[in-house]
Design an enzyme around this catalytic site. Structure first.
Site, PDB file in Angstrom:
ATOM      1  N   ASN A   1      -7.427  -2.570  14.233  1.00  0.00           N
ATOM      2  CA  ASN A   1      -8.815  -2.931  13.922  1.00  0.00           C
ATOM      3  C   ASN A   1      -8.919  -4.141  12.991  1.00  0.00           C
ATOM      4  OD1 ASN A   1      -7.983  -1.899  11.498  1.00  0.00           O
ATOM      5  ND2 ASN A   1      -9.456  -0.213  11.405  1.00  0.00           N
TER       6      ASN A   1
ATOM      7  N   HIS B   1      -7.165  -4.599  10.171  1.00  0.00           N
ATOM      8  CA  HIS B   1      -6.899  -4.392   8.742  1.00  0.00           C
ATOM      9  C   HIS B   1      -5.581  -5.038   8.335  1.00  0.00           C
ATOM     10  CE1 HIS B   1      -4.828  -0.309   9.712  1.00  0.00           C
ATOM     11  NE2 HIS B   1      -3.887  -1.051   9.184  1.00  0.00           N
TER      12      HIS B   1
ATOM     13  N   GLU C   1      -9.601  -1.969   5.277  1.00  0.00           N
ATOM     14  CA  GLU C   1     -10.258  -1.653   6.542  1.00  0.00           C
ATOM     15  C   GLU C   1     -11.487  -2.545   6.749  1.00  0.00           C
ATOM     16  OE1 GLU C   1      -8.709   0.140   8.590  1.00  0.00           O
ATOM     17  OE2 GLU C   1      -8.486   2.243   8.013  1.00  0.00           O
TER      18      GLU C   1
ATOM     19  N   ASP D   1       0.817  -1.218   0.000  1.00  0.00           N
ATOM     20  CA  ASP D   1       0.000   0.000   0.000  1.00  0.00           C
ATOM     21  C   ASP D   1       0.848   1.265   0.000  1.00  0.00           C
ATOM     22  OD1 ASP D   1       0.994  -0.407   2.548  1.00  0.00           O
ATOM     23  OD2 ASP D   1      -0.950  -0.734   3.484  1.00  0.00           O
TER      24      ASP D   1
HETATM   25  C1  GLP Z   1      -0.481   0.386   8.518  1.00  0.00           C
HETATM   26  C2  GLP Z   1      -0.160  -0.447   7.289  1.00  0.00           C
HETATM   27  C3  GLP Z   1      -0.309  -1.919   7.585  1.00  0.00           C
HETATM   28  C4  GLP Z   1       0.402  -2.267   8.871  1.00  0.00           C
HETATM   29  C5  GLP Z   1      -0.219  -1.512  10.015  1.00  0.00           C
HETATM   30  C6  GLP Z   1       0.425  -1.831  11.347  1.00  0.00           C
HETATM   31  O1  GLP Z   1      -1.801   0.707   8.635  1.00  0.00           O
HETATM   32  N1  GLP Z   1      -0.976  -0.112   6.170  1.00  0.00           N
HETATM   33  O2  GLP Z   1       0.212  -2.650   6.494  1.00  0.00           O
HETATM   34  O3  GLP Z   1       0.304  -3.643   9.098  1.00  0.00           O
HETATM   35  O4  GLP Z   1      -0.029  -0.139   9.750  1.00  0.00           O
HETATM   36  O5  GLP Z   1       1.575  -1.063  11.520  1.00  0.00           O
HETATM   37  P1  GLP Z   1       2.572  -1.196  12.740  1.00  0.00           P
HETATM   38  O6  GLP Z   1       3.440  -2.352  12.420  1.00  0.00           O
HETATM   39  O7  GLP Z   1       3.347   0.103  12.733  1.00  0.00           O
HETATM   40  O8  GLP Z   1       1.773  -1.387  13.959  1.00  0.00           O
END
Ligand code: GLP
Length: 235
Positions: free
Chosen positions: A129, A131, A136, A63
């Protein structure tokens, strides 16, 4: 879906070993699906320290935020260059183009590229949440790369990487669930108490769009690596 509880360092090593295995099986020409976020940082540090060679491998990131240029330090392009690609260059690395006049056109182009290039291994983190990527709650298991509005809770959670919450983009381009599920092998990593509820819903409830990661239950080769805090709600 196999759930393995490990220390953070062991979890990263597990993922490094799986990546090494896939590189061996493909004579170095693996196609890897990559993720961003704090969870991936120690894993990419281990990859950088390793003797693995990605110069014949291809990567696809999950993404990118809409509206951020690749040289913006909060963009996922910047994150990937900084954490991995500058030290371990791939033959080709693809990320969705977030800084374009028409994000929907960029999303369609990314989808078309994904269709012709299956992933051998997909790395995933998870949002609080549930995702994955930026799929989402409410996302369909048949979804493909598209422009998505980010929920308030995701913008709040991700604001730790920005100056303040208002600076967090409102939209992102994300690989869809169907494209994530098309990977031959998936490794999802979750660290910390804040992920415990998502890990519980993903693994202990029937697959449902309320927790997009729960659709991984339908995937034949998914491993979930959790530290004890992230696994704390599991029996
Ligand atoms: C973002 C990314 C996800 C990732 C999530 C968790 O929203 N789009 O791909 O898994 O954050 O991130 P973190 O590892 O910083 O908790």
């Amino acid at each position: 879906m196999e759930i393995i509880v490990l220390s953070r360092s062991q979890a990263c090593q597990y993922a490094v070993d799986k990546i090494a295995q896939v590189l061996t099986q493909t004579n170095g020409k693996a196609t890897l699906g990559l993720a961003t976020g704090g969870t991936m940082t120690p894993l990419y540090a281990k990859l950088c320290q390793s003797n693995l060679d990605f110069s014949h491998a291809t990567s696809f990131n999950l993404d990118e935020y809409v509206g951020l240029a690749p040289d913006n330090p909060q963009s996922y392009h910047y994150y990937m260059n900084d954490q991995l690609f500058f030290k371990k260059p791939f033959w080709k690395s693809y990320l969705p183009q977030g800084n374009t006049a028409d994000a929907a056109v960029a999303a369609k182009a990314y989808h078309e590229k994904l269709v012709t290039t299956p992933r051998d291994l997909q790395l995933l983190g998870i949002g609080e949440n549930g995702h994955i990527g930026f799929n989402e709650p409410g996302s369909s298991p048949t979804s493909i790369t598209r422009v998505l509005p980010l929920t308030e809770s995701t913008r709040r959670a991700n604001s730790r990487y920005f100056d303040d919450e208002k600076a967090v983009p409102t939209h992102a381009i994300s690989m869809g669930l169907s494209e994530i599920l098309a990977a031959k092998q998936i490794i999802l990593i979750a660290f910390g108490q804040k992920k415990a509820k998502a890990i519980y819903q993903m693994t202990q409830r029937p697959p449902h769009p309320d927790c997009p990661a729960s659709f991984l239950q339908n995937h034949p080769n998914t491993v979930v690596l959790c530290d004890t805090a992230a696994a704390s709600l599991l029996k």
